[in-house]
Each structure stands twice: as structure tokens, then as C-alpha cells.
Design a protein around this motif. Structure first.
Motif: not given
Ligand code: C2O
Ligand code: CU
Length: 544
Positions: A412-422
């Protein structure tokens, strides 16, 4: 001075065969020596030659991008990567990044990763396995050359590129990247895709800025110079380069072509489309998005247009904000000049389906669930990032991801930043199960930054009623990179077992054809090069 577009012809990079052929016609392992050279490259007719670091079978043959390596499925390729680079880099780099500093003053640390390759970790180009010219200095995870690539994986598109921790963004910017194909004529010929050097082309895309004297331009001052004197969160250039030429043109016939399109940029996303109503078949849509390090394998039928030319253009914003609806003013990438002379008929086709028997992703088979959280840290009172972490840990902290060979896991990849990360995982392939936005993400982020515990911070609560995002059909297969949307949780199924390691075997094996548990180990990371260099990377150790 503005550079004129479409004045340089698209080159084809030199091809190197990754296998040998005996007098009796048998295929045997190939042995290549590829050097990294300090040389120059012409990016545009009107631009003076540019200093680059380039891969080549010799200094004279070095190109940007480097030679295209053609490997045969099931036949190993051995490559001795030789660093012939000078004592210091011509691009600015940042001695305060955790690991580049360890290189000391002598030489340019480099190491080569075959991206998408299934290989033993001692040949995987671990980011701490770097070495300088003459092996004068080596990183803590260094392994002796040559690297061995078994090529026991389905045919497809890979690439090789520099992977030295803390220097990847400047080493690739300097020119250290190239395409690598695994081919399997027996399996591919029946598909009858456009083939042969003229009709099956690699397109390696990246963005750069140049000074008037031709030099590559990179900002020498960091966004937070008192923390990192040079590091910037993302490199963007205003010139689009394809196969080493700025905005090139290619003369094509009015027929089908296969294009293997690689985004080798540091941080720029490309959402590509063609003018004149031309489509990308395979993908089955009129445009598609490629994040840094993603590769799209598409067929374009120029007979579908009656125009004399078609422009390939990009309308992805930079930095890429993550909502697929966001668009920027389209900018040209290259131009196709469509010639009429229909001398021989086009007998190629687009098959209804490509390779059979890939296993379907099934989350029920997962042996474990892990949470991978993406954090961006800023200096107090600003929104300027200082560094990025996965799971709130520096890259140098001991390994925490220890999947078991032969199993699959849900991440479960939780992205807490404002950018899209490949996100890129070495060795493994993964499939996206679902992508869902978090609600009241600020509250969740505040808690996570303090505790790094998604359960205690009520992730379920924040996901309830969150918007579900559709994964486009061409991104539902097994991949090694996926665009992780901001303020959302992306669930992926990661396989720590190969797809069939040879074409004679059943659809999957539970063991890799080499000992995955030994050697320096593997890594996973964000493929925005400026992020991975500033610790958006973690080690991964496969166990049995
Ligand atoms: Cu394409 Cu770890 O890299
Ligand atoms: Cu990133």
C-alpha cells in the motif's frame, strides 16, 4: 537565441549484439565491454558541440544515448562497464547528499543498472556499488566486473543507466543512459509487428537546457542552499531531445512503425499525442503518459493520415501534478515527414493480443501486506523541499523490506506529498490493484509525520468514501514503474518470483534462476532522479 525545430534528422543509435553466434550457427553468451567516456556530442545543427559523458564500445563510438544493446532471450550477456571518466564532474553535484560525499575527491563515481532486468544483485548496479576510473575508489557494495545478465525473461524493452547514489541525476543528465532490448524471434515473429531496423525504432526522450556555447546547463545553487548547496528538487529543461537530437525529424513511409518510447528525463513527464488524427495502436488511445523511466511500446500507422507530416507533442505539465486532467500548452517533441512512395506493401499487423500466459494479478495470493509511505520534508516556514524519504527512513538505515522469494505481497503506497512519484522496484514486477484518494489528507499527514503508523493514524477512515481512480488499460499489466498519485493510496501486487524464466516452462516459476538472497541486495525508489538521489530510495533484501 532560439534553436530552430526539426532541422536534425533522428539518428538510430549504434546497435550492439549481446550474444555470440558460433560458426555452426549456435547462439552463445555475448561479452561486451562498454566504456564511459568524457567526450562531446552535437545536440543541434546550430549548437556548438556539448561536453557529455557517454557510453560506447570505444571513445569514437560513444553516443548520447549510448548504443542499443540487443540481447537474446535465454542467452546471457556479460558486460564489463569501464569508467574512463576524468577526476571531476563537469556538472555541479552536491557533496552534502548522504552518499555521494563518500566518494571523496577523486574520480566520478558510476555504476550501471539494467532497468527491468532480472539479474543477480551483484550485477544489478546497486546504488552503493559505484566505482571510479580504474577502480581507484569503490562504493561499500561494489562487485567486480563483468556484470552478467541472464536475459531469462520475456522479450521486451529495458534500459541501462547510471545508478550511483547521490549522482544519478547528474550522471544521466551528462549522457549515461541507453536502450536494451530482449528479443525472442521465435515468439515475436508470429505477431507480425513492424520489424527491421527501419520500421522498429527506439525513441529515447529527455529534456535539457543548453547555454549558448553548447554546454549543458544545470543550476549551481540549491533551493535550500544552507541545507544542500546545489540540490534542486527537479531538473527541467526547455529543449526536448530525442535520440540525442533536439526536436528532430524522421522521414517515414505511409505504413506501420513500431516505436519503443523511453522517457529518460530526470523529472519531466510526457503525455504524447500525434497531430493529424494519428493514433498509437497497442495502447488503443490517442495519447498516453510516460513518467521518467517508463517505456511505451506502440505502433503508429502513418497510412491513417493523408497529411504530409505529423508532429509528436507533449502536453504534460511540469512538475507533473498528478491529476490526469491537468494539461499544459502542447510542446513539440519531434516531427514525422510522411513520404508517399509506396514501393512495397506493408504486411505487418497489430495482433489482438501479445504474449499469452501472463499470470493475472490476484491479491488473494499475497503472503504479506506492507505499507510504503512517501514523505517530503521542507524547511520550517517554506514549502521548499530539503529531502524525501520512504517510510520516514533515510536510505542508509538498515533494510526493513525483506520479502520471501516465491511469494507476492500487497504494497500500500501512501503518497503524502503533493507530487506524483514514479515508483520503481528492482527485480520484481508489480500490477496496480487500485488507487484511491485520501480524504482530509492534511490531518492524516500531520499524524503520519509524527507517528509513521497508518493504522494508528486511521488510514481506513481517511480512505472511506475517497475517490477511486481508474487505471488506464495499458497500465494494468505487469510493470516495473508506476505513477503514484499524490494524496492517495495506491495498492500494488508485487511478485518476488519471475514470469516464466524460459519459453519452454509453464507460465510461472517460484524461484529465480540464480540465488536472489546473496550479494549486495536490491533497492526500490522513486524514479524522479533528483528524488532518488536525495534518499527517496530504500534497500530491499529477498529472503528464502
Ligand atoms: Cu531505472 Cu533503480 O532504476
Ligand atoms: Cu519522487
Amino acid at each position: 537565441r532560439r534553436l530552430e525545430k526539426f532541422v536534425d534528422e533522428l539518428p538510430d543509435m549504434p546497435r550492439l549484439r549481446g550474444y555470440g553466434v558460433t560458426e555452426g550457427g549456435a547462439l552463445v553468451a555475448g561479452n561486451l565491454t562498454i566504456g564511459m567516456y568524457d567526450t562531446t556530442w552535437k545536440f543541434h545543427r546550430d549548437l556548438p558541440a556539448t561536453r557529455v559523458f557517454a557510453y560506447g564500445a570505444s571513445r569514437e563510438a560513444a553516443t548520447v544515448p549510448g548504443p542499443t544493446i540487443e540481447a537474446m532471450r535465454g542467452v546471457p550477456t556479460h558486460v564489463t562497464w569501464a569508467n574512463h571518466l576524468p577526476a571531476s564532474h563537469f556538472l555541479p553535484w552536491d557533496p552534502t547528499l548522504a552518499t555521494a560525499a563518500a566518494a571523496g575527491a577523486r574520480g566520478v563515481p558510476t555504476v550501471v543498472h539494467l532497468h527491468g532486468g532480472v539479474q543477480h544483485s551483484s550485477s544489478d548496479g546497486h546504488s552503493l556499488a559505484w566505482f571510479t576510473a580504474g577502480l581507484a575508489a569503490t562504493g561499500p557494495r561494489f562487485s567486480r566486473p563483468p556484470y552478467a545478465y541472464p536475459n531469462r525473461q520475456p522479450p521486451g524493452n529495458l534500459w541501462y543507466h547510471d545508478h550511483a547514489m547521490g549522482l544519478t541525476r547528474v550522471n544521466i543528465l551528462a549522457g549515461l543512459m541507453g536502450a536494451y532490448r530482449v528479443v525472442s524471434p521465435g515468439e515475436e515473429a508470429p505477431l507480425n509487428l513492424p520489424s527491421g531496423e527501419a520500421f522498429d525504432r527506439n525513441l529515447v526522450l529527455f529534456d535539457r537546457d543548453f547555454r549558448a556555447d553548447g554546454a549543458l546547463f544545470m543550476n549551481r545553487t540549491g533551493n535550500n542552499p544552507d541545507v544542500h548547496p546545489q540540490w534542486q528538487p527537479e531538473y527541467f529543461g526547455s529543449v526536448v531531445v530525442v535520440n540525442g537530437k533536439a526536436w528532430p525529424y524522421l522521414r517515414v513511409r505511409r505504413r506501420r512503425y513500431r516505436f519503443r518510447i523511453l522517457n529518460a528525463s530526470n523529472a519531466r513527464f510526457f503525455r504524447l499525442s500525434l497531430s493529424g488524427g494519428l493514433r498509437f495502436v497497442h495502447v488503443g488511445s490517442d495519447s498516453f503518459l510516460v513518467a521518467p523511466s517508463e517505456i511505451a511500446d506502440v505502433v503508429v500507422d502513418f497510412a491513417e493520415s493523408s497529411a504530409g507530416a505529423a508532429v509528436l507533442s507533449n502536453d504534460a505539465p511540469a512538475p507533473y501534478p498528478g491529476d490526469p486532467g491537468d494539461k499544459a500548452e502542447p510542446v513539440a517533441v519531434m516531427k514525422f515527414l510522411i513520404e508517399d512512395a509506396a514501393t512495397e506493401p506493408d504486411t505487418s499487423a497489430v495482433p489482438a493480443s501479445l504474449m499469452p500466459h501472463y499470470p493475472r494479478p490476484d491479491a488473494r495470493e499475497a503472503a504479506a501486506t506492507r505499507r510504503i509511505t512517501m514523505y517530503e520534508y521542507t524547511k520550517n516556514g517554506t514549502d521548499e523541499p530539503t529531502h524525501l524519504y520512504l517510510n520516514a527512513r533515510s536510505y542508509m538505515e538498515p533494510v526493513t523490506e525483506t520479502p520471501r522469494e516465491g511469494t507476492s505481497e500487497v504494497w500500500e503506497v501512501i503518497n503524502l506529498t503533493d507530487d506524483n512519484h514514479p515508483l520503481h522496484v528492482h527485480l520484481a514486477l508489480f500490477a496496480v490493484l487500485e488507487q484511491r484518494s485520501l480524504r482530509r489528507v492534511d490531518e492524516f499527514r500531520d499524524c503520519m509525520v509524527r507517528r509513521n503508523d497508518a493504522g494508528a493514524c486511521g488510514m481506513g477512515r481517511h480512505l472511506a468514501g475517497g475517490r477511486r481512480h481508474v487505471v488506464p488499460p495499458q497500465e494494468r499489466g505487469w510493470k516495473n514503474v508506476f505513477k503514484v498519485r499524490p494524496s492517495a493510496v495506491t495498492r500494488i501486487l508485487v511478485r518476488f518470483k519471475p514470469l516464466a524464466s524460459d519459453d519452454a516452462s509453464p507460465e510461472e516459476d517460484s524461484r529465480f534462476p540464480f540465488d536472489v538472497t546473496t550479494g549486495p541486495g536490491y533497492v526500490y525508489h522513486c524514479h524522479i532522479l533528483d528524488h532518488e538521489d536525495n534518499e527517496m530510495m530504500r534497500p530491499m533484501k529477498i529472503v528464502r
